[in-house]
Every structure is written in structure tokens, then in C-alpha cells.
Design an enzyme around this catalytic site. Sequence first.
Site, PDB file in Angstrom:
ATOM      1  N   ALA A 147      -5.652  53.170   9.289  1.00 23.18           N
ATOM      2  CA  ALA A 147      -7.080  53.492   9.268  1.00 23.18           C
ATOM      3  C   ALA A 147      -7.415  53.866   7.826  1.00 23.18           C
ATOM      4  CB  ALA A 147      -7.368  54.652  10.209  1.00 23.18           C
ATOM      5  N   VAL A 148      -7.744  52.823   7.064  1.00 26.76           N
ATOM      6  CA  VAL A 148      -7.985  53.014   5.635  1.00 26.76           C
ATOM      7  C   VAL A 148      -9.400  53.571   5.439  1.00 26.76           C
ATOM      8  CG1 VAL A 148      -8.071  51.852   3.394  1.00 26.76           C
ATOM      9  CG2 VAL A 148      -6.487  51.034   5.162  1.00 26.76           C
ATOM     10  N   SER A 174     -10.905  61.703   5.024  1.00 26.51           N
ATOM     11  CA  SER A 174      -9.866  60.914   5.687  1.00 26.51           C
ATOM     12  C   SER A 174     -10.396  60.330   6.989  1.00 26.51           C
ATOM     13  CB  SER A 174      -8.629  61.786   5.922  1.00 26.51           C
ATOM     14  OG  SER A 174      -7.538  61.003   6.325  1.00 26.51           O
ATOM     15  N   ASN A 175      -9.531  59.696   7.741  1.00 24.27           N
ATOM     16  CA  ASN A 175      -9.893  59.101   9.024  1.00 24.27           C
ATOM     17  C   ASN A 175      -9.009  59.685  10.113  1.00 24.27           C
ATOM     18  OD1 ASN A 175     -11.797  57.315   8.058  1.00 24.27           O
ATOM     19  ND2 ASN A 175     -10.356  55.618   7.869  1.00 24.27           N
ATOM     20  N   HIS A 176      -9.466  59.622  11.337  1.00 29.03           N
ATOM     21  CA  HIS A 176      -8.617  59.994  12.465  1.00 29.03           C
ATOM     22  C   HIS A 176      -7.544  58.925  12.619  1.00 29.03           C
ATOM     23  CE1 HIS A 176     -10.943  63.254  14.077  1.00 29.03           C
ATOM     24  NE2 HIS A 176     -12.035  62.525  14.103  1.00 29.03           N
TER      25      HIS A 176
END
Length: 223
Positions: free
Chosen positions: A95-96, A29-31
Amino acid sequence: NTPKPLAGKRAIVTSGPTREDIDPVRYISNHSSGKQGHAIAAALAQAGAEVLLVSGPVSIPDPHDVTVVNVICAVDMQQAVDRALPADIAVFVAAVADWRVDSQASEKIKKDKSGKPPALSMIENPDILAGVGNGKKRPALVVGFAAETENVVDHARAKLAKKGADWIVANDVSEENNVFGGDANTVRLISAHDDEAWPKMSKEDVAAKLVERIAQRFETVSV
Ligand code: C5P
């Protein structure tokens, strides 16, 4: 009685991270807290727009007066956005994850006895903003975000062209700014011919100022 400059306009906002499963227990995932995207959705609704918020997994409440579609991964986010078109305004704040594993394991991947980590084969996720910005059902106003750690303006300008966006809100997420999960943001609003540096302000204030600009744009240009 707050003014409703965006009454009658439809807006789509993406927010939060996406989460790409590796196996039933692990993901990439992303922050992203979703705070900035959710604040923009709320501000658009307050300005009278009919807002659909497509959100990845976040732990903050849904904004008021906004229809929320919850998704997990990029492919689902893209589908939800495509279904929501047409719209007048689209703001891509999510934030893909740029990549996903190309085949998710259906069982938990076990540790190799030799200690060798698994080699994950990745494929690129769809660029949701680019698909909409360069697509047939392009909204009149398309806004992207760019989180950069260096050469913020150059990278943002390149993104404008590539993704078919009208504006890019660029923020410097280098560590000292503490943007991720924080409540403040320092951004620049970048269009083909303009570059406006905004002072450090709360994510709510960034949202309010951006929506003010959006309302002005719909006042002065008949779109
Ligand atoms: O290329 P980069 O990820 O820096 O671009 C950021 C902008 O593009 C953001 O507006 C983000 O929401 C959008 N984006 C997207 N789909 C992707 C990657 C980025 O919509 N797969």
C-alpha cells in the site's frame, strides 16, 4: 516433498505500507499490515521460486526462505524493486503512499500561535507497479492489487491497462469487510478477459490460490 512448480523462477513481491516523513517526528502512511504480501512471498517460496520481498514498515515476522529488503518510503521501495530486476514474476501488494511532502522539514514543525495548521505541499510518489509493468525489464507476469471501496471490477480493469499488469487482485475494503489488519480477504482475480470471484478466505489461502494460478500460467504459456 512438496512439489516445486516455480523452481528456477525469480519473484519480487512488495508488501506493507510506505511511510513518508513530514518532519523528524511525523509521517503520512497507509493502513497495511503486510499480512497479504508476506503470505504471497511465503507461498511463492514454498512453490520453489527465489523470492525477494521488498517490505515497508510492518510488525509481522519475515517469511521463511525469502530474502527481505526493508524500506521506509515509496522512493526507496522503487529503488529496491528496480535493483531486484530482472525477474519472472512481480506481485505488487504494498500500500504505497500516493503522495509525499515535497520538502521534509529538518526540524519538528511548531504549532502556530494563531492556531493555524501548517499547509503541507505534496508531490506525487512514483507508481512502482506502473513503472515495472510498462518498463523495459518487465517480468513475464506482473500482478497488482487494488483496494477499492466501490465499483471494484471497473476500477480494477482500468488499472490493468494503465499499469501494464497482467492481473489485478481486487479486494473490497469497504468497512464491513474488515480487511485492514484482519486475517481474511474477499478478492476477485481480474485479467483482461476474465473475472473470477473467490470466496472469503484467509490471506494465506488467497496467497496459496494465487500462487497456484501463477504456477498454472507458467505451465501452459512458455514464458
Ligand atoms: O492506484 P492504486 O494505488 O489503487 O494501485 C494499487 C496497485 O498499484 C497495488 O498493486 C500497489 O502495490 C501498486 N502501487 C505501486 N506504487 C504506487 C501506488 C500503487 O506500486 N505508488
